[in-house]
Motif scaffolding. Structure first.
Motif, PDB file in Angstrom:
ATOM      1  N   ALA A 390      49.676  36.028  35.761  1.00  0.00           N
ATOM      2  CA  ALA A 390      48.965  37.159  35.145  1.00  0.00           C
ATOM      3  C   ALA A 390      49.422  37.353  33.702  1.00  0.00           C
ATOM      4  CB  ALA A 390      49.205  38.421  35.959  1.00  0.00           C
ATOM      5  N   GLU A 391      50.708  37.186  33.461  1.00  0.00           N
ATOM      6  CA  GLU A 391      51.232  37.310  32.095  1.00  0.00           C
ATOM      7  C   GLU A 391      50.630  36.230  31.195  1.00  0.00           C
ATOM      8  OE1 GLU A 391      55.535  37.256  29.739  1.00  0.00           O
ATOM      9  OE2 GLU A 391      55.472  37.371  31.935  1.00  0.00           O
ATOM     10  N   TRP A 392      50.522  35.008  31.722  1.00  0.00           N
ATOM     11  CA  TRP A 392      49.939  33.939  30.912  1.00  0.00           C
ATOM     12  C   TRP A 392      48.458  34.186  30.653  1.00  0.00           C
ATOM     13  CZ3 TRP A 392      50.035  30.747  27.300  1.00  0.00           C
ATOM     14  CH2 TRP A 392      49.055  29.757  27.155  1.00  0.00           C
ATOM     15  N   ARG A 393      47.721  34.681  31.630  1.00  0.00           N
ATOM     16  CA  ARG A 393      46.303  34.966  31.420  1.00  0.00           C
ATOM     17  C   ARG A 393      46.139  35.991  30.297  1.00  0.00           C
ATOM     18  NH1 ARG A 393      42.475  33.365  35.010  1.00  0.00           N
ATOM     19  NH2 ARG A 393      41.149  35.098  34.384  1.00  0.00           N
ATOM     20  N   GLU A 394      47.012  36.955  30.233  1.00  0.00           N
ATOM     21  CA  GLU A 394      46.938  37.950  29.165  1.00  0.00           C
ATOM     22  C   GLU A 394      47.240  37.301  27.809  1.00  0.00           C
ATOM     23  OE1 GLU A 394      48.884  42.276  27.936  1.00  0.00           O
ATOM     24  OE2 GLU A 394      49.149  41.474  29.963  1.00  0.00           O
ATOM     25  N   THR A 395      48.263  36.442  27.789  1.00  0.00           N
ATOM     26  CA  THR A 395      48.623  35.754  26.549  1.00  0.00           C
ATOM     27  C   THR A 395      47.494  34.849  26.077  1.00  0.00           C
ATOM     28  OG1 THR A 395      50.970  35.778  27.124  1.00  0.00           O
ATOM     29  CG2 THR A 395      50.264  34.142  25.503  1.00  0.00           C
ATOM     30  N   ALA A 396      46.851  34.172  27.038  1.00  0.00           N
ATOM     31  CA  ALA A 396      45.784  33.221  26.713  1.00  0.00           C
ATOM     32  C   ALA A 396      44.446  33.898  26.475  1.00  0.00           C
ATOM     33  CB  ALA A 396      45.646  32.197  27.852  1.00  0.00           C
ATOM     34  N   GLY A 397      44.428  35.220  26.482  1.00  0.00           N
ATOM     35  CA  GLY A 397      43.183  35.972  26.361  1.00  0.00           C
ATOM     36  C   GLY A 397      42.247  35.524  25.250  1.00  0.00           C
ATOM     37  N   PRO A 398      42.733  35.266  24.031  1.00  0.00           N
ATOM     38  CA  PRO A 398      41.824  34.871  22.949  1.00  0.00           C
ATOM     39  C   PRO A 398      41.072  33.575  23.204  1.00  0.00           C
ATOM     40  CG  PRO A 398      43.932  35.615  22.068  1.00  0.00           C
ATOM     41  CD  PRO A 398      44.104  35.503  23.555  1.00  0.00           C
ATOM     42  N   TRP A 399      41.586  32.742  24.101  1.00  0.00           N
ATOM     43  CA  TRP A 399      40.961  31.455  24.386  1.00  0.00           C
ATOM     44  C   TRP A 399      40.343  31.404  25.798  1.00  0.00           C
ATOM     45  CZ3 TRP A 399      45.908  32.128  22.435  1.00  0.00           C
ATOM     46  CH2 TRP A 399      46.076  31.793  21.084  1.00  0.00           C
ATOM     47  N   LEU A 400      40.549  32.444  26.577  1.00  0.00           N
ATOM     48  CA  LEU A 400      40.156  32.449  27.986  1.00  0.00           C
ATOM     49  C   LEU A 400      38.657  32.686  28.142  1.00  0.00           C
ATOM     50  CD1 LEU A 400      41.444  32.319  30.861  1.00  0.00           C
ATOM     51  CD2 LEU A 400      41.556  34.827  30.771  1.00  0.00           C
ATOM     52  N   ARG A 401      38.026  31.869  28.998  1.00  0.00           N
ATOM     53  CA  ARG A 401      36.614  32.053  29.305  1.00  0.00           C
ATOM     54  C   ARG A 401      36.446  32.954  30.522  1.00  0.00           C
ATOM     55  NH1 ARG A 401      32.845  28.499  27.184  1.00  0.00           N
ATOM     56  NH2 ARG A 401      31.540  28.760  29.034  1.00  0.00           N
ATOM     57  N   GLY A 402      35.320  33.620  30.600  1.00  0.00           N
ATOM     58  CA  GLY A 402      35.042  34.465  31.748  1.00  0.00           C
ATOM     59  C   GLY A 402      34.599  33.691  32.966  1.00  0.00           C
ATOM     60  N   ASP A 403      33.940  32.533  32.736  1.00  0.00           N
ATOM     61  CA  ASP A 403      33.478  31.739  33.862  1.00  0.00           C
ATOM     62  C   ASP A 403      34.575  30.763  34.287  1.00  0.00           C
ATOM     63  OD1 ASP A 403      33.427  30.081  31.651  1.00  0.00           O
ATOM     64  OD2 ASP A 403      31.494  29.173  32.123  1.00  0.00           O
ATOM     65  N   CYS A 404      34.315  30.035  35.350  1.00  0.00           N
ATOM     66  CA  CYS A 404      35.277  29.044  35.801  1.00  0.00           C
ATOM     67  C   CYS A 404      34.522  28.019  36.640  1.00  0.00           C
ATOM     68  CB  CYS A 404      36.427  29.685  36.596  1.00  0.00           C
ATOM     69  SG  CYS A 404      37.893  28.624  36.706  1.00  0.00           S
ATOM     70  N   ASN A 405      35.256  27.177  37.353  1.00  0.00           N
ATOM     71  CA  ASN A 405      34.678  26.187  38.250  1.00  0.00           C
ATOM     72  C   ASN A 405      35.341  26.367  39.600  1.00  0.00           C
ATOM     73  OD1 ASN A 405      35.255  23.289  39.521  1.00  0.00           O
ATOM     74  ND2 ASN A 405      33.246  23.263  38.545  1.00  0.00           N
ATOM     75  N   ALA A 406      34.579  26.202  40.670  1.00  0.00           N
ATOM     76  CA  ALA A 406      35.089  26.499  42.006  1.00  0.00           C
ATOM     77  C   ALA A 406      36.341  25.700  42.352  1.00  0.00           C
ATOM     78  CB  ALA A 406      33.995  26.244  43.047  1.00  0.00           C
ATOM     79  N   ASN A 407      36.394  24.431  41.946  1.00  0.00           N
ATOM     80  CA  ASN A 407      37.561  23.608  42.262  1.00  0.00           C
ATOM     81  C   ASN A 407      38.745  23.882  41.357  1.00  0.00           C
ATOM     82  OD1 ASN A 407      36.263  22.319  44.350  1.00  0.00           O
ATOM     83  ND2 ASN A 407      35.774  20.476  43.191  1.00  0.00           N
ATOM     84  N   LEU A 408      38.491  24.457  40.195  1.00  0.00           N
ATOM     85  CA  LEU A 408      39.562  24.695  39.225  1.00  0.00           C
ATOM     86  C   LEU A 408      40.071  26.125  39.265  1.00  0.00           C
ATOM     87  CD1 LEU A 408      37.930  22.873  36.169  1.00  0.00           C
ATOM     88  CD2 LEU A 408      39.580  21.939  37.789  1.00  0.00           C
ATOM     89  N   MET A 409      39.387  26.988  39.990  1.00  0.00           N
ATOM     90  CA  MET A 409      39.686  28.412  39.969  1.00  0.00           C
ATOM     91  C   MET A 409      41.091  28.733  40.464  1.00  0.00           C
ATOM     92  SD  MET A 409      37.655  31.347  42.054  1.00  0.00           S
ATOM     93  CE  MET A 409      38.259  33.016  42.197  1.00  0.00           C
ATOM     94  N   GLY A 410      41.487  28.153  41.585  1.00  0.00           N
ATOM     95  CA  GLY A 410      42.795  28.469  42.143  1.00  0.00           C
ATOM     96  C   GLY A 410      42.951  29.947  42.419  1.00  0.00           C
ATOM     97  N   LEU A 411      44.164  30.424  42.313  1.00  0.00           N
ATOM     98  CA  LEU A 411      44.451  31.835  42.510  1.00  0.00           C
ATOM     99  C   LEU A 411      44.422  32.575  41.171  1.00  0.00           C
ATOM    100  CD1 LEU A 411      47.439  31.329  44.977  1.00  0.00           C
ATOM    101  CD2 LEU A 411      45.139  32.106  45.571  1.00  0.00           C
ATOM    102  N   PRO A 412      44.223  33.887  41.167  1.00  0.00           N
ATOM    103  CA  PRO A 412      43.892  34.713  42.321  1.00  0.00           C
ATOM    104  C   PRO A 412      42.408  34.618  42.658  1.00  0.00           C
ATOM    105  CG  PRO A 412      44.005  36.078  40.364  1.00  0.00           C
ATOM    106  CD  PRO A 412      44.375  34.688  39.933  1.00  0.00           C
ATOM    107  N   ILE A 413      42.096  34.705  43.953  1.00  0.00           N
ATOM    108  CA  ILE A 413      40.703  34.734  44.393  1.00  0.00           C
ATOM    109  C   ILE A 413      40.300  36.197  44.514  1.00  0.00           C
ATOM    110  CG2 ILE A 413      39.098  34.094  46.226  1.00  0.00           C
ATOM    111  CD1 ILE A 413      41.007  31.788  46.903  1.00  0.00           C
ATOM    112  N   THR A 414      39.498  36.655  43.573  1.00  0.00           N
ATOM    113  CA  THR A 414      39.080  38.053  43.553  1.00  0.00           C
ATOM    114  C   THR A 414      37.563  38.121  43.468  1.00  0.00           C
ATOM    115  OG1 THR A 414      39.156  38.222  41.135  1.00  0.00           O
ATOM    116  CG2 THR A 414      41.204  38.685  42.334  1.00  0.00           C
ATOM    117  N   ALA A 415      37.019  39.261  43.877  1.00  0.00           N
ATOM    118  CA  ALA A 415      35.570  39.463  43.806  1.00  0.00           C
ATOM    119  C   ALA A 415      35.085  39.377  42.365  1.00  0.00           C
ATOM    120  CB  ALA A 415      35.203  40.808  44.418  1.00  0.00           C
TER     121      ALA A 415
END
Length: 447
Positions: A390-415
């Protein structure tokens, strides 16, 4: 309860109190312990159909497991269908196709195709199940030159949530065919698939490994390299903390290394030329990059071949830059106190960004990079790894995409993550197809 179903199927039907239950439900990822009410070891599509109809009649949700590489969370209820006994495999060198049972792993398909100078477009690991990879899309060492593994599917044999056995292709049940290539969840239980093979018997591939002191210049050079990389070149970069155990080769034992993986489906001379900027970026600790038989393509990533516990946290990124490299090194570099045994960045784009004729449900084609954080210590699973991710996702925010791929998603699995994985239009279409083929919602879907 099991006797009624046992009379309808050839494979084993087991409850928790039965001998062999634990072995039947065991996943390759031993970090997830499954405890479904029933497990059926399918030996045919008819077994699968009978199990699904039984589940529908008894109010049980159906789960399916091939190898269990994707077992991010334990299955604690319902009926589990295991497909490992569906291990048929026929390679036809005349049509350059392979017909593959749902229980097969990619390593066996690669080996069988290699005998004819052919290669399936598959994932990085030889032990990954064929169907799980394909239904999520499937990225491998040749992602930029050849695209997703699911782009090569010709047809699926699938048992629907209504217990019907159908063939899904571009001409038959075309809506389901579109969905199964990337839609992943709640679409049916695939029992067999036919894929197109490519003519490739050798490539220029492997890895360049950099020791701790040279990780920063090598990673920064790789980031710059990806900005103008040839579309025929697929690379990834992983910082790996090698454990100090006997199973690890002495040259790697206890070291923190950067592994830059490289694959080019062409000549040695051109491959070496394309790889030269990476070789020259910093002193190379181990150079295992060169001409490689296509049948040994799994050596590029050299993923583990034995089961074990793991948690993977995944995300897609937009194009990265040197500011990103600084943040990545601060979080995961050799001087960082990272709880992850490996952190990987895969360069995407090229053929992976282009959809197939007729379209597919593969999500995340617009991603420039995939990022995966891998942890293997069970005592870190509950708190340490989720918090660090979660800390890394926050750090990577400027480069993070909203979408993903089912095989690459991993955790966390959220609605929330599931809702944004596909576009709104694709989500709507997938929902309609799931309802059409599973009107009573018998097939389990992630919460």
């Amino acid at each position: 309860m099991t006797s009624t179903l046992s009379a309808q199927v050839t494979g084993p039907v087991l409850a928790a109190y039965d001998e062999g239950y634990a072995d039947e439900v065991a996943a390759w990822n031993t970090g997830a312990t499954h405890t479904p009410e029933l497990v059926v070891g399918a030996t045919s599509a008819s077994d699968v159909a009978a199990a699904i109809r039984y589940a529908g009649d008894h109010g049980l949700h159906v789960h399916v497991q091939g190898t269990g590489h994707g077992a991010e969370r334990p299955i604690t209820s319902g009926l589990l269908i295991t497909t490992r006994r569906l291990d048929g495999l026929v390679v036809d060198p005349q049509t350059r196709t392979a017909t593959i049972g749902a229980g097969q792993q990619w390593g066996a398909v690669v080996a069988a195709a290699a005998e004819h100078g052919l290669l399936p477009i598959a994932g990085a690991a030889s032990t990954v199940g064929v169907i799980g990879l394909l239904t999520g899309g499937g990225l491998g060492p040749l992602a930029r030159s050849h695209g997703y593994a699911s782009d090569y599917v010709l047809d699926f044999t699938v048992v629907t949530g209504a217990g019907e056995i159908v063939t899904a292709s571009a001409t038959d049940h075309a809506d389901l065919f579109w969905a199964l290539r990337g839609g992943k969840f709640g679409l049916g239980v695939v029992t067999e698939v036919r894929v197109r093979l490519v003519e490739l018997d050798r490539l220029y591939g492997g890895a360049l490994m950099f020791d701790a002191a040279d990780i920063e210049p090598a990673l920064r050079a790789w980031v710059d390299y990806t900005a103008t990389a040839d579309d025929q070149v697929s690379t990834s970069a992983a910082i790996i903390r090698m454990p100090p155990i006997e199973q690890v080769p002495e040259a790697l034992r206890g070291r923190t290394l950067l592994s830059v993986r490289f694959a080019y489906p062409g000549s040695v001379e051109q491959g070496a030329s394309l790889a030269a900027p990476l070789r020259e970026a910093a002193p190379v600790y181990l150079d295992v990059l060169g001409e490689l038989p296509a049948g040994q393509i799994a050596r590029i990533h050299n993923d583990p071949t034995e089961p074990g516990p793991s948690q993977v946290y995944g995300m897609l990124l937009d194009p990265v830059d040197q500011d990103f490299a600084t943040a990545f090194l601060a979080a995961f570099g050799p001087s960082a106190d990272s709880p992850f045994v490996a952190v990987e960045l895969r360069h995407l784009g090229g053929a992976a960004a282009r959809d197939v004729e007729g379209g597919s449900a593969v999500a995340g084609r617009g991603g420039a990079f995939a990022c995966a954080l891998v942890g293997v210590r069970p005592d870190f699973f509950e708190k340490v790894l989720p918090e660090a991710a979660a800390e890394w996702r926050e750090t990577a925010g400027p480069w993070l995409r909203g979408d993903c791929n089912a095989n690459l998603m991993g955790l966390p699995i959220t609605a929330e993550r599931l809702a944004t994985m596909w576009t709104e239009g694709a989500n709507t279409r997938l929902g309609e197809i799931r309802w059409r083929y599973d009107p009573d919602s018998v097939l389990a879907k992630p919460a």
